[in-house]
Design an enzyme around this catalytic site. Sequence first.
Site, PDB file in Angstrom:
ATOM      1  N   CYS A  75       0.856  -1.186   0.000  1.00  0.00           N
ATOM      2  CA  CYS A  75       0.000   0.000   0.000  1.00  0.00           C
ATOM      3  C   CYS A  75       0.891   1.235   0.000  1.00  0.00           C
ATOM      4  CB  CYS A  75      -0.953   0.001   1.187  1.00  0.00           C
ATOM      5  SG  CYS A  75      -0.141  -0.200   2.759  1.00  0.00           S
ATOM      6  N   GLU A 124      -8.249   8.445   3.582  1.00  0.00           N
ATOM      7  CA  GLU A 124      -7.784   8.167   2.234  1.00  0.00           C
ATOM      8  C   GLU A 124      -8.899   7.875   1.246  1.00  0.00           C
ATOM      9  OE1 GLU A 124      -3.355   6.506   3.176  1.00  0.00           O
ATOM     10  OE2 GLU A 124      -4.938   5.008   3.084  1.00  0.00           O
TER      11      GLU A 124
END
Length: 188
Positions: A75, A124
Amino acid sequence: MTATTVTTTDEILLELVDEQGRTIGTAEKLSAHQAPGRLHRAFSVFLFDEQGRMLLQQRALGKYHSPGVWSNTCCGHPYPDEPPFVAAARRTAEELGAAPVRLQQAGTVTYDLPDEASGLVEREYNHLFVGVADSTFTPNPDEVAATSFVTPEELAELQGQKTFSVWFPTVLDAARPTIRTVFPNAGW
Protein backbone atom coordinates in the site's frame (compact mmCIF):
# COMPACT_ATOMS: atom_id res chain seq x y z
CA MET A 1 -10.44 26.21 -4.74
CA THR A 2 -6.98 24.63 -4.50
CA ALA A 3 -5.21 23.81 -1.22
CA THR A 4 -1.44 23.59 -1.37
CA THR A 5 1.42 23.24 1.04
CA VAL A 6 4.91 24.67 0.46
CA THR A 7 7.53 21.97 0.99
CA THR A 8 11.25 21.38 0.70
CA THR A 9 12.76 18.99 -1.82
CA ASP A 10 13.26 16.35 0.92
CA GLU A 11 9.56 16.08 1.70
CA ILE A 12 7.28 13.54 0.06
CA LEU A 13 4.14 15.10 -1.39
CA LEU A 14 0.73 13.45 -1.58
CA GLU A 15 -2.26 14.44 -3.68
CA LEU A 16 -5.09 15.89 -1.65
CA VAL A 17 -8.49 15.02 -3.11
CA ASP A 18 -12.15 15.87 -2.62
CA GLU A 19 -14.81 13.25 -1.82
CA GLN A 20 -15.12 12.41 -5.55
CA GLY A 21 -11.37 11.77 -5.88
CA ARG A 22 -10.60 14.99 -7.76
CA THR A 23 -7.18 16.46 -7.01
CA ILE A 24 -7.40 19.71 -5.03
CA GLY A 25 -3.76 20.21 -4.03
CA THR A 26 -0.81 18.60 -2.32
CA ALA A 27 0.45 18.15 1.24
CA GLU A 28 3.53 16.70 2.86
CA LYS A 29 3.02 13.01 3.70
CA LEU A 30 3.31 13.17 7.48
CA SER A 31 1.19 16.32 7.79
CA ALA A 32 -1.60 14.69 5.74
CA HIS A 33 -1.70 11.85 8.30
CA GLN A 34 -1.72 14.04 11.42
CA ALA A 35 -5.08 14.52 13.16
CA PRO A 36 -7.63 15.33 11.95
CA GLY A 37 -6.14 14.01 8.69
CA ARG A 38 -6.51 15.36 5.17
CA LEU A 39 -8.22 13.30 2.48
CA HIS A 40 -5.53 12.12 0.08
CA ARG A 41 -5.04 9.63 -2.73
CA ALA A 42 -3.70 6.17 -1.81
CA PHE A 43 -3.58 2.67 -3.25
CA SER A 44 -3.78 -0.87 -1.86
CA VAL A 45 -2.53 -3.97 -3.70
CA PHE A 46 -3.68 -7.54 -3.06
CA LEU A 47 -1.53 -10.14 -4.80
CA PHE A 48 -2.18 -13.87 -4.84
CA ASP A 49 -0.36 -16.99 -5.93
CA GLU A 50 -1.84 -19.27 -8.60
CA GLN A 51 -3.70 -21.26 -5.88
CA GLY A 52 -5.49 -18.09 -4.73
CA ARG A 53 -3.56 -17.60 -1.50
CA MET A 54 -3.18 -13.93 -0.52
CA LEU A 55 0.29 -12.47 -0.06
CA LEU A 56 0.47 -10.56 3.21
CA GLN A 57 3.33 -8.46 4.42
CA GLN A 58 4.50 -7.50 7.87
CA ARG A 59 5.59 -3.89 7.68
CA ALA A 60 9.24 -3.24 8.56
CA LEU A 61 9.90 -2.26 12.16
CA GLY A 62 11.64 0.95 11.06
CA LYS A 63 8.58 2.43 9.28
CA TYR A 64 7.27 5.66 10.82
CA HIS A 65 3.66 4.55 10.41
CA SER A 66 2.30 1.19 11.58
CA PRO A 67 5.67 -0.52 12.03
CA GLY A 68 5.57 -4.28 12.51
CA VAL A 69 1.88 -4.73 11.75
CA TRP A 70 0.57 -7.14 9.11
CA SER A 71 -1.28 -5.83 6.09
CA ASN A 72 -2.12 -6.40 2.43
CA THR A 73 0.63 -7.05 -0.12
CA CYS A 74 1.49 -3.40 -0.66
CA CYS A 75 0.00 0.00 0.00
CA GLY A 76 1.13 3.55 -0.48
CA HIS A 77 0.54 6.86 -2.17
CA PRO A 78 1.01 7.96 -5.77
CA TYR A 79 3.27 10.93 -6.33
CA PRO A 80 1.34 14.03 -7.48
CA ASP A 81 0.15 13.45 -11.07
CA GLU A 82 1.26 9.78 -11.03
CA PRO A 83 -1.55 7.43 -12.09
CA PRO A 84 -2.54 5.10 -9.20
CA PHE A 85 -2.01 1.98 -11.35
CA VAL A 86 1.56 3.05 -12.16
CA ALA A 87 2.23 3.88 -8.50
CA ALA A 88 0.87 0.51 -7.35
CA ALA A 89 3.09 -1.43 -9.76
CA ARG A 90 6.12 0.76 -8.98
CA ARG A 91 5.74 0.54 -5.22
CA THR A 92 5.08 -3.22 -5.26
CA ALA A 93 8.37 -3.68 -7.15
CA GLU A 94 10.19 -1.40 -4.69
CA GLU A 95 8.88 -3.26 -1.65
CA LEU A 96 8.94 -6.85 -2.94
CA GLY A 97 11.78 -6.70 -5.45
CA ALA A 98 9.43 -7.90 -8.23
CA ALA A 99 6.53 -6.29 -10.03
CA PRO A 100 3.15 -8.06 -10.15
CA VAL A 101 2.67 -10.59 -12.94
CA ARG A 102 -0.89 -9.34 -13.48
CA LEU A 103 -2.64 -6.38 -11.88
CA GLN A 104 -6.13 -5.03 -12.37
CA GLN A 105 -8.23 -2.29 -10.84
CA ALA A 106 -10.71 -3.30 -8.15
CA GLY A 107 -12.50 -0.03 -7.43
CA THR A 108 -11.99 2.62 -4.77
CA VAL A 109 -12.89 3.03 -1.13
CA THR A 110 -12.84 6.13 1.08
CA TYR A 111 -12.27 5.94 4.82
CA ASP A 112 -11.29 8.00 7.86
CA LEU A 113 -9.58 5.70 10.36
CA PRO A 114 -7.58 6.87 13.38
CA ASP A 115 -4.64 4.68 14.35
CA GLU A 116 -4.55 4.73 18.13
CA ALA A 117 -1.08 3.14 18.27
CA SER A 118 0.58 5.94 16.28
CA GLY A 119 -1.85 8.82 16.77
CA LEU A 120 -1.97 9.24 12.99
CA VAL A 121 -5.09 9.25 10.82
CA GLU A 122 -5.72 7.28 7.63
CA ARG A 123 -8.08 9.56 5.72
CA GLU A 124 -7.78 8.17 2.23
CA TYR A 125 -9.40 7.88 -1.16
CA ASN A 126 -7.90 4.46 -1.87
CA HIS A 127 -7.54 2.86 -5.32
CA LEU A 128 -7.67 -0.94 -5.02
CA PHE A 129 -5.77 -3.43 -7.18
CA VAL A 130 -5.84 -7.23 -7.37
CA GLY A 131 -3.33 -9.40 -9.15
CA VAL A 132 -0.91 -12.28 -9.24
CA ALA A 133 2.45 -12.22 -7.48
CA ASP A 134 5.69 -13.12 -9.18
CA SER A 135 6.74 -16.54 -7.91
CA THR A 136 10.15 -15.20 -6.92
CA PHE A 137 10.56 -11.98 -5.02
CA THR A 138 13.05 -10.53 -2.57
CA PRO A 139 11.43 -8.10 -0.11
CA ASN A 140 13.26 -4.89 0.72
CA PRO A 141 14.08 -5.19 4.45
CA ASP A 142 13.64 -1.43 4.91
CA GLU A 143 10.00 -1.88 3.86
CA VAL A 144 8.99 -5.45 4.68
CA ALA A 145 9.84 -7.52 7.79
CA ALA A 146 8.13 -10.74 6.63
CA THR A 147 5.70 -12.13 4.06
CA SER A 148 3.21 -14.97 4.07
CA PHE A 149 0.80 -16.49 1.54
CA VAL A 150 -2.47 -17.35 3.33
CA THR A 151 -5.82 -18.96 2.65
CA PRO A 152 -8.96 -17.28 4.02
CA GLU A 153 -8.88 -19.70 6.99
CA GLU A 154 -5.22 -18.98 7.69
CA LEU A 155 -5.90 -15.24 7.46
CA ALA A 156 -8.69 -15.51 10.06
CA GLU A 157 -6.35 -17.42 12.36
CA LEU A 158 -3.53 -14.90 11.87
CA GLN A 159 -5.88 -11.98 12.56
CA GLY A 160 -6.65 -13.55 15.94
CA GLN A 161 -2.94 -13.73 16.79
CA LYS A 162 -1.27 -10.68 15.21
CA THR A 163 -1.85 -6.96 14.90
CA PHE A 164 -3.03 -5.81 11.46
CA SER A 165 -3.04 -2.32 9.96
CA VAL A 166 -6.06 -0.21 10.82
CA TRP A 167 -6.99 0.02 7.11
CA PHE A 168 -6.68 -3.70 6.27
CA PRO A 169 -10.26 -4.86 7.04
CA THR A 170 -11.76 -1.92 5.14
CA VAL A 171 -9.66 -2.31 1.98
CA LEU A 172 -10.03 -6.10 1.99
CA ASP A 173 -13.83 -5.89 2.22
CA ALA A 174 -13.90 -3.34 -0.61
CA ALA A 175 -11.64 -5.48 -2.83
CA ARG A 176 -13.45 -8.80 -2.14
CA PRO A 177 -15.86 -8.63 -5.12
CA THR A 178 -12.93 -8.42 -7.56
CA ILE A 179 -10.88 -10.98 -5.59
CA ARG A 180 -13.80 -13.43 -5.82
CA THR A 181 -14.09 -12.82 -9.57
CA VAL A 182 -10.39 -13.33 -10.23
CA PHE A 183 -10.03 -16.28 -7.80
CA PRO A 184 -13.52 -17.83 -7.73
CA ASN A 185 -12.46 -21.12 -6.11
CA ALA A 186 -10.18 -19.73 -3.39
CA GLY A 187 -12.91 -19.05 -0.81
CA TRP A 188 -12.50 -15.31 -0.46
